[in-house]
Design a protein around this motif. Structure first.
Motif, PDB file in Angstrom:
ATOM      1  N   ASN A 125     -27.294  22.065 -21.435  1.00 26.28           N
ATOM      2  CA  ASN A 125     -27.405  23.519 -21.491  1.00 26.28           C
ATOM      3  C   ASN A 125     -28.788  23.954 -21.965  1.00 26.28           C
TER       4      ASN A 125
ATOM      5  N   ALA B 226     -26.678  27.666 -24.824  1.00 25.44           N
ATOM      6  CA  ALA B 226     -26.094  28.672 -23.927  1.00 25.44           C
ATOM      7  C   ALA B 226     -24.575  28.535 -23.881  1.00 25.44           C
ATOM      8  N   ASN B 227     -23.894  29.668 -24.016  1.00 29.14           N
ATOM      9  CA  ASN B 227     -22.431  29.773 -23.951  1.00 29.14           C
ATOM     10  C   ASN B 227     -21.716  29.150 -25.148  1.00 29.14           C
ATOM     11  N   HIS B 228     -22.479  28.690 -26.128  1.00 34.13           N
ATOM     12  CA  HIS B 228     -21.858  28.172 -27.351  1.00 34.13           C
ATOM     13  C   HIS B 228     -21.433  29.356 -28.216  1.00 34.13           C
ATOM     14  N   ARG B 229     -20.389  29.167 -28.987  1.00 32.26           N
ATOM     15  CA  ARG B 229     -19.807  30.255 -29.763  1.00 32.26           C
ATOM     16  C   ARG B 229     -20.606  30.575 -31.029  1.00 32.26           C
TER      17      ARG B 229
ATOM     18  N   ARG C 265     -29.290  29.042 -30.225  1.00 28.93           N
ATOM     19  CA  ARG C 265     -27.889  28.786 -29.857  1.00 28.93           C
ATOM     20  C   ARG C 265     -27.835  28.182 -28.467  1.00 28.93           C
TER      21      ARG C 265
ATOM     22  N   ASN D  56     -30.584  29.640 -26.048  1.00 30.48           N
ATOM     23  CA  ASN D  56     -30.922  31.032 -26.348  1.00 30.48           C
ATOM     24  C   ASN D  56     -31.626  31.099 -27.692  1.00 30.48           C
TER      25      ASN D  56
ATOM     26  N   TYR E 259     -16.066  22.605 -24.791  1.00 30.47           N
ATOM     27  CA  TYR E 259     -17.461  22.979 -24.571  1.00 30.47           C
ATOM     28  C   TYR E 259     -18.340  21.751 -24.708  1.00 30.47           C
TER      29      TYR E 259
ATOM     30  N   GLN F 233     -17.045  22.913 -30.519  1.00 28.86           N
ATOM     31  CA  GLN F 233     -16.250  23.960 -29.862  1.00 28.86           C
ATOM     32  C   GLN F 233     -15.373  23.320 -28.800  1.00 28.86           C
TER      33      GLN F 233
END
Length: 226
Positions: free
Chosen positions: A184, A144-147, A142, A187, A179, A176
């Motif tokens: 980025n 980073a900071n993505h939903r 994922r 994760n 975003y 998103q």
């Protein structure tokens, strides 16, 4: 934390990630299949542990769960915090997280993702690290900071002299609002498997003498795609 507490102690968690598929049989007897690579939300059936001791913590967990009911968005990690109780479900199988912090080493998103591909840039020493796995098939990943989380659909290794990589994912990248993915970090593992969901089926509470309580059935929920 209410739903997270139930997930962390669940007897079982059923995950449905199947795509929307249509099948038909032609007059000549051939099976025709069509699939759409749409948002494809994850669906969960969570079987809670059978008996809870009724105390202040349990009361808070259950109160929040039932106050949220089926109309308030909730969220959970399949393994809450690094090394949580469900880490075995989401463990990163690649070899590019030497810091064990659920973040790929020296890897960033190169451009805004399209379709079911994450284009990545590697800033590390590709000659020294050649052969190491960025992801193994099935790994959670994922930006980073993505939903929304994704799963890799193929192994991908570092190649000497190469800094650009494409990771294929199990569903189309979900845009998103407000975003930007490019630049980025990424994760992986239990740090990537986070879901924003809405409960679709909620059981009742049954109190048992003296201070025990149980949920009378499964909790079903579906990932919320905005």
């Amino acid at each position: 934390m209410s739903l997270q507490s139930v997930v962390d102690t669940a007897v079982s968690i059923e995950i449905n990630r199947s795509k929307l598929v249509a099948q038909s049989i032609s007059r000549s007897g051939r099976l025709l299949t069509a699939a759409r690579n749409w948002a494809n939300p994850y669906r969960f059936t969570i079987t809670p542990k059978p008996i809870w001791t009724w105390n202040t913590t349990t009361q808070t967990v259950f109160a929040t769960l039932f106050d949220n009911d089926r109309y308030t968005e909730d969220s959970f990690y399949l393994s809450y915090t690094n090394g949580g109780p469900l880490v075995w479900m989401t463990q990163y199988r690649g070899t590019l997280d030497t810091n064990d912090n659920d973040v790929l080493d020296d890897m960033t998103v190169a451009t805004e993702p399209t379709a079911a591909t994450l284009a990545l840039t590697y800033a590390g020493n590709s000659a020294t690290n050649a052969g190491r796995y960025i992801v193994r098939k099935g790994d959670w990943i994922r930006p980073a900071n993505h939903r929304y989380p994704y799963q890799a659909t193929a192994d991908q290794q570092i190649v000497s002299g190469t800094s650009s990589y494409n990771i294929t994912i199990n569903r189309g990248y979900i845009v998103q609002s407000a975003y930007t993915a490019a630049g980025n970090t990424l994760n992986v593992g239990d740090g990537a498997a986070r879901f924003f969901v809405q409960v679709t089926s909620l059981p009742n509470m049954r109190f048992i003498n003296r201070n025990l309580v149980e949920l009378t059935g499964d909790i079903e929920c579906i990932e919320v795609i905005l």
